[in-house]
Design an enzyme around this catalytic site. Structure first.
Site, PDB file in Angstrom:
ATOM      1  N   LYS A  13       0.834  -1.209   0.000  1.00  8.28           N
ATOM      2  CA  LYS A  13       0.000   0.000   0.000  1.00  8.28           C
ATOM      3  C   LYS A  13       0.863   1.252   0.000  1.00  8.28           C
ATOM      4  O   LYS A  13       0.636   2.173  -0.777  1.00  8.28           O
ATOM      5  CB  LYS A  13      -0.943   0.021   1.220  1.00  8.28           C
ATOM      6  CG  LYS A  13      -1.862  -1.176   1.328  1.00  8.28           C
ATOM      7  CD  LYS A  13      -2.766  -1.094   2.530  1.00  8.28           C
ATOM      8  CE  LYS A  13      -2.057  -1.116   3.857  1.00  8.28           C
ATOM      9  NZ  LYS A  13      -1.338  -2.375   4.164  1.00  8.28           N
ATOM     10  N   ARG A  88      -9.676   1.098   8.375  1.00  8.05           N
ATOM     11  CA  ARG A  88      -9.207  -0.220   8.793  1.00  8.05           C
ATOM     12  C   ARG A  88     -10.290  -1.022   9.466  1.00  8.05           C
ATOM     13  O   ARG A  88     -10.039  -2.123   9.947  1.00  8.05           O
ATOM     14  CB  ARG A  88      -8.061  -0.025   9.770  1.00  8.05           C
ATOM     15  CG  ARG A  88      -6.716  -0.145   9.092  1.00  8.05           C
ATOM     16  CD  ARG A  88      -5.694  -0.039  10.170  1.00  8.05           C
ATOM     17  NE  ARG A  88      -4.529  -0.803   9.906  1.00  8.05           N
ATOM     18  CZ  ARG A  88      -3.471  -0.321   9.262  1.00  8.05           C
ATOM     19  NH1 ARG A  88      -3.480   0.884   8.760  1.00  8.05           N
ATOM     20  NH2 ARG A  88      -2.414  -1.074   9.108  1.00  8.05           N
ATOM     21  N   ARG A 127      11.821  -5.331   4.974  1.00 13.11           N
ATOM     22  CA  ARG A 127      11.566  -3.896   4.718  1.00 13.11           C
ATOM     23  C   ARG A 127      12.557  -3.005   5.457  1.00 13.11           C
ATOM     24  O   ARG A 127      12.878  -3.223   6.624  1.00 13.11           O
ATOM     25  CB  ARG A 127      10.153  -3.528   5.155  1.00 13.11           C
ATOM     26  CG  ARG A 127       9.939  -2.009   5.112  1.00 13.11           C
ATOM     27  CD  ARG A 127       8.523  -1.608   5.165  1.00 13.11           C
ATOM     28  NE  ARG A 127       7.791  -2.182   6.274  1.00 13.11           N
ATOM     29  CZ  ARG A 127       6.467  -2.120   6.381  1.00 13.11           C
ATOM     30  NH1 ARG A 127       5.758  -1.509   5.458  1.00 13.11           N
ATOM     31  NH2 ARG A 127       5.856  -2.667   7.404  1.00 13.11           N
ATOM     32  N   ARG A 160      11.404  -1.223  10.849  1.00 13.66           N
ATOM     33  CA  ARG A 160      10.296  -0.789  11.690  1.00 13.66           C
ATOM     34  C   ARG A 160      10.137  -1.716  12.896  1.00 13.66           C
ATOM     35  O   ARG A 160      10.279  -2.923  12.768  1.00 13.66           O
ATOM     36  CB  ARG A 160       8.995  -0.776  10.872  1.00 13.66           C
ATOM     37  CG  ARG A 160       8.656   0.599  10.348  1.00 13.66           C
ATOM     38  CD  ARG A 160       7.526   0.606   9.383  1.00 13.66           C
ATOM     39  NE  ARG A 160       6.316  -0.057   9.820  1.00 13.66           N
ATOM     40  CZ  ARG A 160       5.177  -0.056   9.128  1.00 13.66           C
ATOM     41  NH1 ARG A 160       5.122   0.596   7.974  1.00 13.66           N
ATOM     42  NH2 ARG A 160       4.116  -0.691   9.554  1.00 13.66           N
ATOM     43  N   ARG A 171      -0.291  -8.558  13.509  1.00 17.58           N
ATOM     44  CA  ARG A 171      -0.894  -7.587  12.580  1.00 17.58           C
ATOM     45  C   ARG A 171      -1.754  -8.296  11.537  1.00 17.58           C
ATOM     46  O   ARG A 171      -2.804  -7.804  11.141  1.00 17.58           O
ATOM     47  CB  ARG A 171       0.210  -6.757  11.902  1.00 17.58           C
ATOM     48  CG  ARG A 171       0.777  -5.696  12.841  1.00 17.58           C
ATOM     49  CD  ARG A 171       2.109  -5.173  12.377  1.00 17.58           C
ATOM     50  NE  ARG A 171       2.081  -4.560  11.091  1.00 17.58           N
ATOM     51  CZ  ARG A 171       3.143  -4.476  10.273  1.00 17.58           C
ATOM     52  NH1 ARG A 171       4.305  -4.981  10.635  1.00 17.58           N
ATOM     53  NH2 ARG A 171       3.040  -3.887   9.113  1.00 17.58           N
TER      54      ARG A 171
HETATM   55  P1  AP5 Z   1       4.865  -1.582   1.882  1.00 19.23           P
HETATM   56  O1  AP5 Z   1       4.516  -0.802   0.678  1.00 19.23           O
HETATM   57  O2  AP5 Z   1       5.552  -0.860   3.003  1.00 19.23           O
HETATM   58  O3  AP5 Z   1       3.581  -2.368   2.400  1.00 19.23           O
HETATM   59  P2  AP5 Z   1       2.282  -1.810   3.133  1.00 19.23           P
HETATM   60  O4  AP5 Z   1       1.104  -2.496   2.551  1.00 19.23           O
HETATM   61  O5  AP5 Z   1       2.278  -0.324   3.164  1.00 19.23           O
HETATM   62  O6  AP5 Z   1       2.559  -2.441   4.548  1.00 19.23           O
HETATM   63  P3  AP5 Z   1       2.511  -1.803   5.994  1.00 19.23           P
HETATM   64  O7  AP5 Z   1       3.208  -2.799   6.890  1.00 19.23           O
HETATM   65  O8  AP5 Z   1       3.044  -0.398   6.039  1.00 19.23           O
HETATM   66  O9  AP5 Z   1       1.021  -1.805   6.263  1.00 19.23           O
HETATM   67  P4  AP5 Z   1       0.344  -1.738   7.582  1.00 19.23           P
HETATM   68  O10 AP5 Z   1      -1.040  -1.545   7.141  1.00 19.23           O
HETATM   69  O11 AP5 Z   1       0.578  -2.881   8.509  1.00 19.23           O
HETATM   70  O12 AP5 Z   1       1.101  -0.544   8.322  1.00 19.23           O
HETATM   71  P5  AP5 Z   1       0.724   0.976   8.587  1.00 19.23           P
HETATM   72  O13 AP5 Z   1       1.957   1.762   8.484  1.00 19.23           O
HETATM   73  O14 AP5 Z   1      -0.467   1.387   7.810  1.00 19.23           O
HETATM   74  O15 AP5 Z   1       5.752  -2.824   1.409  1.00 19.23           O
HETATM   75  C1  AP5 Z   1       6.339  -3.699   2.363  1.00 19.23           C
HETATM   76  C2  AP5 Z   1       7.742  -4.115   1.868  1.00 19.23           C
HETATM   77  O16 AP5 Z   1       7.640  -4.844   0.650  1.00 19.23           O
HETATM   78  C3  AP5 Z   1       8.680  -2.934   1.557  1.00 19.23           C
HETATM   79  O17 AP5 Z   1       9.980  -3.298   1.928  1.00 19.23           O
HETATM   80  C4  AP5 Z   1       8.613  -2.781   0.045  1.00 19.23           C
HETATM   81  O18 AP5 Z   1       9.820  -2.280  -0.479  1.00 19.23           O
HETATM   82  C5  AP5 Z   1       8.340  -4.215  -0.419  1.00 19.23           C
HETATM   83  N1  AP5 Z   1       7.445  -4.294  -1.572  1.00 19.23           N
HETATM   84  C6  AP5 Z   1       6.272  -3.626  -1.751  1.00 19.23           C
HETATM   85  N2  AP5 Z   1       5.693  -3.973  -2.921  1.00 19.23           N
HETATM   86  C7  AP5 Z   1       6.532  -4.892  -3.496  1.00 19.23           C
HETATM   87  C8  AP5 Z   1       6.484  -5.635  -4.704  1.00 19.23           C
HETATM   88  N3  AP5 Z   1       5.460  -5.526  -5.565  1.00 19.23           N
HETATM   89  N4  AP5 Z   1       7.493  -6.495  -4.965  1.00 19.23           N
HETATM   90  C9  AP5 Z   1       8.526  -6.648  -4.094  1.00 19.23           C
HETATM   91  N5  AP5 Z   1       8.636  -5.969  -2.934  1.00 19.23           N
HETATM   92  C10 AP5 Z   1       7.635  -5.105  -2.618  1.00 19.23           C
HETATM   93  O19 AP5 Z   1       0.254   0.892  10.104  1.00 19.23           O
HETATM   94  C11 AP5 Z   1       1.152   0.600  11.145  1.00 19.23           C
HETATM   95  C12 AP5 Z   1       0.403   0.598  12.474  1.00 19.23           C
HETATM   96  O20 AP5 Z   1      -0.177   1.906  12.704  1.00 19.23           O
HETATM   97  C13 AP5 Z   1      -0.777  -0.371  12.565  1.00 19.23           C
HETATM   98  O21 AP5 Z   1      -0.379  -1.669  12.952  1.00 19.23           O
HETATM   99  C14 AP5 Z   1      -1.648   0.327  13.629  1.00 19.23           C
HETATM  100  O22 AP5 Z   1      -1.151   0.103  14.918  1.00 19.23           O
HETATM  101  C15 AP5 Z   1      -1.464   1.796  13.302  1.00 19.23           C
HETATM  102  N6  AP5 Z   1      -2.490   2.330  12.358  1.00 19.23           N
HETATM  103  C16 AP5 Z   1      -2.280   2.822  11.113  1.00 19.23           C
HETATM  104  N7  AP5 Z   1      -3.437   3.217  10.541  1.00 19.23           N
HETATM  105  C17 AP5 Z   1      -4.405   2.959  11.476  1.00 19.23           C
HETATM  106  C18 AP5 Z   1      -5.817   3.127  11.472  1.00 19.23           C
HETATM  107  N8  AP5 Z   1      -6.481   3.604  10.411  1.00 19.23           N
HETATM  108  N9  AP5 Z   1      -6.506   2.749  12.591  1.00 19.23           N
HETATM  109  C19 AP5 Z   1      -5.872   2.255  13.660  1.00 19.23           C
HETATM  110  N10 AP5 Z   1      -4.537   2.050  13.712  1.00 19.23           N
HETATM  111  C20 AP5 Z   1      -3.812   2.406  12.628  1.00 19.23           C
END
Ligand code: AP5
Length: 223
Positions: A13, A88, A127, A160, A171
């Site tokens: 994402k 979410r 990552r 991270r 998660r």
């Molecule tokens: P990446 O693009 O970083 O993946 P992502 O889907 O963004 O994964 P996240 O782990 O960031 O999602 P998340 O939803 O758990 O975390 P968030 O920050 O929102 O890609 C991952 C890796 O793969 C990278 O190394 C990238 O280079 C590689 N990659 C990507 N695409 C690729 C491809 N096609 N091929 C090869 N490699 C690839 O949330 C974190 C925390 O914040 C949550 O756990 C929660 O506690 C809190 N939070 C955030 N939003 C909310 C909300 N709305 N409500 C409540 N809590 C929230």
């Protein structure tokens, strides 16, 4: 165009939202990035959110909603946005409609990045993130030119805190129990697009851009 990217942790994402936002010339809004910024700056919100994030749990809706409402008060969202990490759960999906109704906005398209668990674990465990500009890398899939140094701003890269194996598992559980129903929510509204996202990052981006073109072929997309 106002787009929400959906998918489990590691679906890509953040990676796709950043690239898509650049191509469409609209802001990328990531609740994860906004929360991490608050944690780094040691704000009250950041201190409260940190304990949930470290455990891989969702931060309470009220905190995230307050933060997001502030972001949507900025004028740049009026010409379109890419939203990543929100909603979410279905309560957040309804809250989002309320937040957007203020400036008269709506979600045009929700793109679900369908990714296998094997790929998710491989992506998250490798990552690397830039400590200064937030650019995203992967130790093997998308390595930086110089080990642990950001190509864009030369700052140090880090892993991270929530990318440890046990937290990744938590998660994923939280995603399956609480966030997966959001897919049905947008499907029922007729704006959901499903996309196989296990492939290479540029190939996935091309598929998302095709969806944008299908939706609105007058939209200006940068090369
Ligand atoms: P990446 O693009 O970083 O993946 P992502 O889907 O963004 O994964 P996240 O782990 O960031 O999602 P998340 O939803 O758990 O975390 P968030 O920050 O929102 O890609 C991952 C890796 O793969 C990278 O190394 C990238 O280079 C590689 N990659 C990507 N695409 C690729 C491809 N096609 N091929 C090869 N490699 C690839 O949330 C974190 C925390 O914040 C949550 O756990 C929660 O506690 C809190 N939070 C955030 N939003 C909310 C909300 N709305 N409500 C409540 N809590 C929230």
């Amino acid at each position: 165009m106002n787009i929400v990217l959906l998918g489990p942790p590691g679906a890509g994402k953040g990676t796709q939202s950043k690239r898509l936002a650049e191509r469409l010339g609209v802001p990328h809004i990531s609740t994860g990035d906004l929360l991490r910024k608050n944690v780094t700056e040691g704000t009250g919100l950041g201190r409260e959110a940190k304990s949930y994030m470290d455990k891989g749990l969702l931060v309470p809706d009220e905190l995230v909603t307050r933060m997001l409402t502030g972001r949507f008060e900025q004028k740049d969202v009026r010409s379109g946005f890419i939203l990543d990490g929100y909603p979410r759960n279905t309560a957040q999906a309804k809250t989002l409609e309320g937040i957007l109704s203020g400036p008269g906005l709506d979600i045009d398209m929700a793109v679900y990045l369908d990714t296998s668990e094997e790929v998710i674990v491989q992506r998250l465990s490798g990552r690397l993130v830039c400590s200064k500009c937030g650019a995203n890398y992967h130790s093997t899939n998308m390595p930086p030119k110089k080990e642990m140094v950001c190509d864009a701003c030369s700052a140090a890269l880090y892993q991270r805190a929530d990318d440890k194996e046990e937290t990744i598992r938590r998660r994923l559980e939280v995603y399956n129990n609480e966030s997966a129903p959001v897919i049905d929510y947008y499907s029922a509204k007729g704006i959901l697009k499903r996309l196989a996202a296990d492939g290479e990052a540029m190939a996935v981006l091309d598929k998302i851009i095709d969806l944008v073109r299908e939706e609105d072929d007058s939209f200006k997309i940068q090369k």
